[in-house]
Design an enzyme around this catalytic site. Structure first.
Site, PDB file in Angstrom:
ATOM      1  N   CYS A   1       0.639  -1.030   0.382  1.00 33.07           N
ATOM      2  CA  CYS A   1       0.049   0.204  -0.347  1.00 33.07           C
ATOM      3  C   CYS A   1       0.890   0.583  -0.419  1.00 33.07           C
ATOM      4  CB  CYS A   1      -0.875   0.188   1.107  1.00 33.07           C
ATOM      5  SG  CYS A   1       0.358  -0.511   2.751  1.00 33.07           S
TER       6      CYS A   1
ATOM      7  N   HIS B   1      -2.293   6.643   3.745  1.00 31.94           N
ATOM      8  CA  HIS B   1      -0.982   6.484   4.198  1.00 31.94           C
ATOM      9  C   HIS B   1      -0.911   7.917   3.584  1.00 31.94           C
ATOM     10  CE1 HIS B   1      -1.148   2.647   5.815  1.00 31.94           C
ATOM     11  NE2 HIS B   1      -0.379   2.310   4.439  1.00 31.94           N
TER      12      HIS B   1
HETATM   13  N1  LIG Z   1      -4.672  -3.267   5.063  1.00 30.38           N
HETATM   14  C1  LIG Z   1      -3.166  -3.153   4.153  1.00 30.38           C
HETATM   15  O1  LIG Z   1      -3.510  -1.486   4.531  1.00 30.38           O
HETATM   16  C2  LIG Z   1      -3.302  -3.567   3.120  1.00 30.38           C
HETATM   17  C3  LIG Z   1      -2.457  -2.782   1.842  1.00 30.38           C
HETATM   18  C4  LIG Z   1      -2.123  -3.731   1.360  1.00 30.38           C
HETATM   19  C5  LIG Z   1      -1.584  -5.205   1.668  1.00 30.38           C
HETATM   20  N2  LIG Z   1      -2.495  -5.874   2.079  1.00 30.38           N
HETATM   21  C6  LIG Z   1      -2.517  -7.127   2.359  1.00 30.38           C
HETATM   22  O2  LIG Z   1      -3.821  -7.520   2.124  1.00 30.38           O
HETATM   23  C7  LIG Z   1      -3.735  -9.008   2.693  1.00 30.38           C
HETATM   24  C8  LIG Z   1      -4.986  -8.808   3.834  1.00 30.38           C
HETATM   25  O3  LIG Z   1      -4.976  -7.520   4.701  1.00 30.38           O
HETATM   26  P1  LIG Z   1      -5.836  -7.052   5.709  1.00 30.38           P
HETATM   27  O4  LIG Z   1      -5.136  -5.457   6.541  1.00 30.38           O
HETATM   28  O5  LIG Z   1      -7.291  -7.012   5.000  1.00 30.38           O
HETATM   29  O6  LIG Z   1      -5.627  -8.111   6.893  1.00 30.38           O
HETATM   30  P2  LIG Z   1      -7.119  -9.036   8.054  1.00 30.38           P
HETATM   31  O7  LIG Z   1      -7.393  -7.619   7.952  1.00 30.38           O
HETATM   32  O8  LIG Z   1      -6.282  -9.338   8.958  1.00 30.38           O
HETATM   33  O9  LIG Z   1      -7.663  -9.735   7.286  1.00 30.38           O
HETATM   34  C9  LIG Z   1      -7.194 -11.190   7.008  1.00 30.38           C
HETATM   35  C10 LIG Z   1      -8.606 -11.821   5.744  1.00 30.38           C
HETATM   36  O10 LIG Z   1      -7.821 -13.825   6.035  1.00 30.38           O
HETATM   37  C11 LIG Z   1      -8.689 -14.087   6.129  1.00 30.38           C
HETATM   38  N3  LIG Z   1      -7.581 -15.118   6.480  1.00 30.38           N
HETATM   39  C12 LIG Z   1      -6.933 -15.257   7.984  1.00 30.38           C
HETATM   40  N4  LIG Z   1      -6.370 -16.804   7.503  1.00 30.38           N
HETATM   41  C13 LIG Z   1      -6.406 -17.218   6.857  1.00 30.38           C
HETATM   42  C14 LIG Z   1      -7.121 -18.901   6.350  1.00 30.38           C
HETATM   43  N5  LIG Z   1      -6.139 -19.712   7.123  1.00 30.38           N
HETATM   44  N6  LIG Z   1      -7.586 -18.895   5.907  1.00 30.38           N
HETATM   45  C15 LIG Z   1      -8.371 -18.286   4.787  1.00 30.38           C
HETATM   46  N7  LIG Z   1      -8.829 -17.198   5.040  1.00 30.38           N
HETATM   47  C16 LIG Z   1      -8.011 -16.849   5.944  1.00 30.38           C
HETATM   48  C17 LIG Z   1      -9.016 -13.850   6.872  1.00 30.38           C
HETATM   49  O11 LIG Z   1     -10.577 -14.889   7.878  1.00 30.38           O
HETATM   50  P3  LIG Z   1     -11.417 -14.872   8.780  1.00 30.38           P
HETATM   51  O12 LIG Z   1     -12.442 -13.915   9.358  1.00 30.38           O
HETATM   52  O13 LIG Z   1     -11.708 -16.123   9.122  1.00 30.38           O
HETATM   53  O14 LIG Z   1     -10.177 -15.100   9.850  1.00 30.38           O
HETATM   54  C18 LIG Z   1      -9.663 -12.055   6.914  1.00 30.38           C
HETATM   55  O15 LIG Z   1     -10.803 -12.565   5.789  1.00 30.38           O
HETATM   56  C19 LIG Z   1      -2.488  -8.663   4.044  1.00 30.38           C
HETATM   57  O16 LIG Z   1      -1.739  -9.630   2.474  1.00 30.38           O
HETATM   58  C20 LIG Z   1      -1.826  -7.367   3.898  1.00 30.38           C
HETATM   59  O17 LIG Z   1      -0.571  -7.852   4.270  1.00 30.38           O
HETATM   60  C21 LIG Z   1      -2.963  -5.379   3.214  1.00 30.38           C
END
Ligand SMILES: NC(=O)c1ccc[n+]([C@@H]2O[C@H](COP(=O)([O-])OP(=O)(O)OC[C@H]3O[C@@H](n4cnc5c(N)ncnc54)[C@H](OP(=O)(O)O)[C@@H]3O)[C@@H](O)[C@H]2O)c1
Length: 354
Positions: A130, A261
């Site tokens: 991001c 950001h």
């Molecule tokens: N936040 C940002 O600004 C941002 C920006 C760019 C990229 N990202 C990337 O995008 C990805 C998601 O980030 P986030 O911020 O949305 O994280 P998050 O809020 O922690 O959400 C994680 C998601 O993944 C699912 N998950 C976790 N473990 C799993 C498993 N073993 N099997 C299936 N589903 C699983 C969770 O489902 P449950 O509800 O079932 O736990 C939830 O839907 C990460 O790789 C992060 O680095 C994030």
């Protein structure tokens, strides 16, 4: 037949914004939209385009019949499951860091290198992190005109960059310190958080208070003084812009902003860049909104642009002692263009290549 879309990680911070984006589109090219998460969220109901859909547990069969699978899950989940989706015939568009630097996986920002979408030997396309994404539309446009040679960046990153857990932590910290007159004595914020049952050891922000504070690192420590977010900015900028030898130095810090950001960018080019010339470049890029009015003190700030799709640019200055160097300030919603929106834009572009 309209292609089937799967959204893996539908319940997370990025997944939730993705559903918001899909719901907000006037029309979408998809037939079935399948929501996938872990066993924890299986069975949960979510409204997508006026229809209640049930989240299903991640499994190989969940990808049967899927044309495009967007992954918004932790790195290790993508690393294991994006190849499974690809093996079952889907194109995986992955938001995690698992494949970004893989030579056989394109790293795509539609405004900069959309031609890479069809070049995916592993059936996987990566979405940049991001922080890098927040400045890419602006830098790509400037690079096309003036040829970027050096990049120095300082980031001011929001709590939601650490996922839903980061958002919850900042809100809890703010509640614990609000109205107590804290912040004038070293350690008083830390003590207040511990006393409120928010041990710093549990924080996703390097054991440092985020409320009333600035955390001078982001991501995990990678040695020689560098943190993962800083190395991502360097490596991913080089790959997206197609400048393998680009000189890049970044300092990434976390600020008590929920989402969006900001970056202070100091970019040097092969040719002179005036403020007028830079304004023209930004004005010509549809995904950039230029708010640059120093006479009236009007510039973009996270509180004013959060939830927006564009990249917001302001504070554009030709560096006083360096005519080929431009300083500017960028704000981008890290959950929209910084994550979900870019992934969604790529997913739509994939359809033409199926
Ligand atoms: N936040 C940002 O600004 C941002 C920006 C760019 C990229 N990202 C990337 O995008 C990805 C998601 O980030 P986030 O911020 O949305 O994280 P998050 O809020 O922690 O959400 C994680 C998601 O993944 C699912 N998950 C976790 N473990 C799993 C498993 N073993 N099997 C299936 N589903 C699983 C969770 O489902 P449950 O509800 O079932 O736990 C939830 O839907 C990460 O790789 C992060 O680095 C994030």
């Amino acid at each position: 037949m309209a292609p089937t879309l799967a959204l893996v990680g539908a319940t997370g911070a990025v997944g939730t914004v993705m559903i918001d984006i899909i719901n907000g589109r006037e029309s979408v090219p998809w037939g079935e939209i399948r929501l996938i998460a872990s066993a924890r969220s299986a069975g949960k109901k979510i409204m997508v385009r006026g229809e209640e859909r049930t989240v299903v547990e991640l499994s190989p069969e969940a990808f049967d019949g899927v044309d495009v699978a967007m992954f918004d899950v932790p790195d290790e989940v993508s690393a294991e499951w994006a190849p499974v989706a690809a093996a079952r015939g889907a194109v995986a568009v992955d938001n995690s860091g698992a494949f970004r630097m893989d030579d056989e996986v394109p790293l795509v920002v539609p405004e900069v290198n959309s031609g890479e979408v069809g070049n995916r030997p592993k059936g996987i396309i990566a979405n940049p992190n991001c922080t890098t994404l927040s400045m890419m539309a602006a830098l790509g446009a400037l690079h096309r005109e003036f040829e970027l040679t050096e990049l120095v960046v300082a980031s001011y990153q929001a709590a939601s960059g650490a996922g839903q857990g980061g958002i919850d932590r900042l809100h809890a910290e703010l509640e614990a310190v609000a109205g107590k007159g804290l912040g004038s004595k070293a350690g008083d914020v830390r003590e207040a958080l511990e006393a409120a049952g928010l041990p710093l050891a549990d924080s996703p922000f390097a054991g440092t208070p985020l409320a009333l504070n600035v955390v001078p690192s982001a991501g995990s420590y990678k040695g020689d003084g560098w943190y993962s977010e800083e190395l991502k900015v360097r490596n991913e900028s080089r790959k997206i812009l197609g400048i393998p030898g680009l000189k890049v130095s970044a300092t990434c810090v976390r600020v008590p902003v929920v989402t969006t950001h900001s970056l202070a960018v100091h970019a040097t080019f092969a040719r002179e860049v005036t403020v007028d010339a830079a304004h023209k470049v930004f004005d010509a890029q549809p995904s950039i909104v230029l708010i640059d009015d120093p006479d009236n003190g009007r510039f973009p700030s996270p509180a004013d642009v959060v939830g927006g799709d564009p990249t917001y640019v302001g504070r554009v200055r030709q560096a006083l002692d360096f005519p080929n160097t431009l300083d500017f300030f960028v704000c981008g919603d890290n959950l929209r263009k910084g994550a979900a929106l870019n992934t969604y834009e790529v997913a739509e572009q994939v359809i033409a290549t199926l």
